[in-house]
Scaffold this motif. Structure first.
Motif, short mmCIF file in Angstrom:
data_model
loop_
_atom_site.label_atom_id
_atom_site.label_comp_id
_atom_site.label_asym_id
_atom_site.label_seq_id
_atom_site.Cartn_x
_atom_site.Cartn_y
_atom_site.Cartn_z
N UNK A 1 20.59 55.88 45.85
CA UNK A 1 21.70 55.72 45.00
C UNK A 1 22.95 54.98 45.56
N UNK A 2 23.45 54.10 44.73
CA UNK A 2 24.49 53.37 44.96
C UNK A 2 25.95 54.19 45.42
N UNK A 3 26.78 54.03 46.43
CA UNK A 3 27.81 54.86 46.59
C UNK A 3 28.75 54.00 45.92
N UNK A 4 30.15 54.71 45.75
CA UNK A 4 31.26 54.03 45.11
C UNK A 4 31.65 52.99 46.12
N UNK A 5 31.80 53.12 47.42
CA UNK A 5 32.12 52.07 48.08
C UNK A 5 31.18 50.74 48.05
N UNK A 6 29.92 51.03 47.91
CA UNK A 6 29.04 49.63 47.83
C UNK A 6 29.33 49.01 46.33
N UNK A 7 29.74 50.08 45.37
CA UNK A 7 29.88 49.37 43.97
C UNK A 7 31.16 48.66 44.06
N UNK A 8 32.30 49.07 44.53
CA UNK A 8 33.60 48.50 44.54
C UNK A 8 33.47 47.29 45.48
N UNK A 9 33.26 47.39 46.58
CA UNK A 9 32.94 46.14 47.34
C UNK A 9 32.36 45.21 46.89
N UNK A 10 31.22 45.15 46.05
CA UNK A 10 30.51 44.35 45.24
C UNK A 10 31.33 43.70 44.15
N UNK A 11 32.00 44.41 43.41
CA UNK A 11 32.71 44.04 42.30
C UNK A 11 33.82 43.15 42.76
N UNK A 12 34.39 43.48 43.95
CA UNK A 12 35.53 42.51 44.50
C UNK A 12 35.07 41.30 45.07
N UNK A 13 33.91 40.98 45.49
CA UNK A 13 33.39 40.01 46.30
C UNK A 13 33.39 38.60 45.58
N UNK A 14 33.33 38.60 44.18
CA UNK A 14 33.25 37.31 43.49
C UNK A 14 34.89 36.52 43.40
N UNK A 15 35.63 37.55 43.67
CA UNK A 15 36.99 36.98 43.79
C UNK A 15 37.72 36.93 44.81
N UNK A 16 36.82 36.69 46.12
CA UNK A 16 37.32 36.41 47.12
C UNK A 16 38.42 37.50 47.77
N UNK A 17 38.02 38.69 47.38
CA UNK A 17 38.74 39.89 48.06
C UNK A 17 37.73 40.71 48.67
N UNK A 18 38.09 40.92 50.19
CA UNK A 18 37.38 41.77 51.01
C UNK A 18 37.95 43.14 51.44
#
Length: 369
Positions: A1-18
């Protein structure tokens, strides 16, 4: 099961936000609860977790600008956030019984704060930086621009709807010899305006705009329409038409949105402007249709970014003088000022000055800039 941290991290990656990255606009997370709060509460969770110190960001304004440009908030919309939107569509959130909330919650929190953040005239709206170097110069330029746009002359009677701390009324009376009636729903603003400008040809009242029924040569409303609400826009225009003499002009200065909405974002609604809604161009035009005619429409929203950053610099620099406000308030205010600047920098929001006349009013009008 995906964690909230994993989900948010991946959502931000396309916008060059780490998350916890090295760039100034990368958010630095201090508590892992941040992830669950954001995924569960959306925009409200982002703001509240910042207020609580769960995360920080050196260039907060740039981070939010990047997120707004891609409308990232759409990806953070919990189902329960639909309820406030439905409520706003069904119920008049800016009716008389609720109209005083914003005065008490926002404008009455302390003149000590606003006097340190704003210009010397206490002008709490977008400045006009075209030929100005300082905040004081830019705010006076904005006040003078309004006077010139409405063709203000000595002896004219002017209604100022939402007069704030009296900056326009004082300027118009002092520099142009006008007789100004200013109305507000903030007790703190009312007392300040009376004390500062009472020696001039001004009258300040604690009054709802719907209760005004007198004749004026000119009407201005600077930064108040954002509190009117979509269900009252047409009523507002009818009041302006009712109070405006046949040859008069009405200038509306308001923040505007690219899209029509029934409510604002939940964080701003809860902590900054309860009942506030930014109008769209369509909503304004529809509200005025058949009541008033538009003579001029001027957009200088890019100046609001600069204005808000000037306010933030003043607020941050003089923070040590504001001992009455705790750390959470400081973080809330910093978050609001910088995210508001981002709203204009991302072209999500605008600043419009619109000049209206009665349908039977003057035909000729030369635009002033």
């Amino acid at each position: 099961m995906r964690t909230a941290k994993q989900t948010l991290t991946e959502l931000l990656e396309p916008f060059d936000i780490s998350i916890n990255g090295s760039k100034p606009y990368d958010p630095q997370v201090h508590r892992d609860r941040f992830y669950d709060r954001v995924m569960a509460e959306g925009v409200l969770g982002v703001g509240e977790s910042y207020m609580d110190g769960d995360w920080d960001c050196e260039a907060l304004d740039e981070l939010i600008t990047r997120l707004l440009r891609v409308d990232f908030g759409k990806q953070l919309r919990p189902v329960k956030m639909i309820i406030p939107v439905l409520r706003a569509k069904l119920v008049n959130q800016q009716r008389r019984a609720k109209s005083l909330r914003v005065g008490k919650q926002h404008y009455d929190i302390g003149n000590d704060l606003y006097s340190r953040m704003l210009d010397r005239r206490m002008t709490y709206t977008c400045a006009y930086w075209k030929d100005a170097r300082t905040l004081d110069e830019a705010q006076e330029a904005k006040l003078d621009l309004i006077c010139r746009k409405i063709g203000l002359k000595a002896g004219m009677r002017v209604l100022d709807i939402g007069c704030g701390w009296g900056s326009f009324a004082g300027y118009a009376a002092e520099k142009y010899g006008a007789s100004v009636v200013g109305i507000t729903i903030s007790r703190e603003q009312l007392d300040f305006a009376r004390q500062r400008y009472g020696h001039l040809d001004t009258e300040f009242r604690f009054q709802d705009y719907r209760d005004v029924d007198e004749s004026f040569d000119r009407i201005v409303s600077v930064g108040m329409f954002e509190h009117v609400g979509p269900k009252n826009y047409r009523t507002y225009m009818r009041v302006a038409e009712r109070c405006l003499r046949n040859e008069g002009l009405f200038l509306l200065h308001t923040i505007g949105s690219n899209v029509s909405r029934a409510t604002t974002d939940p964080w701003t609604e809860k902590y900054i402007f309860p009942g506030g809604v930014l109008p769209s161009a369509v909503q304004i035009a529809q509200a005025a249709e058949g009541i008033l005619t538009i003579k001029d429409w001027h957009n200088f929203g890019h100046y609001y970014d600069r204005t808000l950053m000037a306010w933030y610099e003043n607020f941050h620099r003089r923070r040590h003088e504001l001992a009455a406000y705790d750390e959470r308030f400081y973080r809330m205010w910093r978050y609001w000022l910088l995210t508001a600047a981002a709203g204009f920098r991302s072209h999500r929001n605008h600043l419009w000055q619109i000049v209206f006349a009665k349908l039977s009013g003057p035909v000729e009008y030369d635009s002033v800039r």
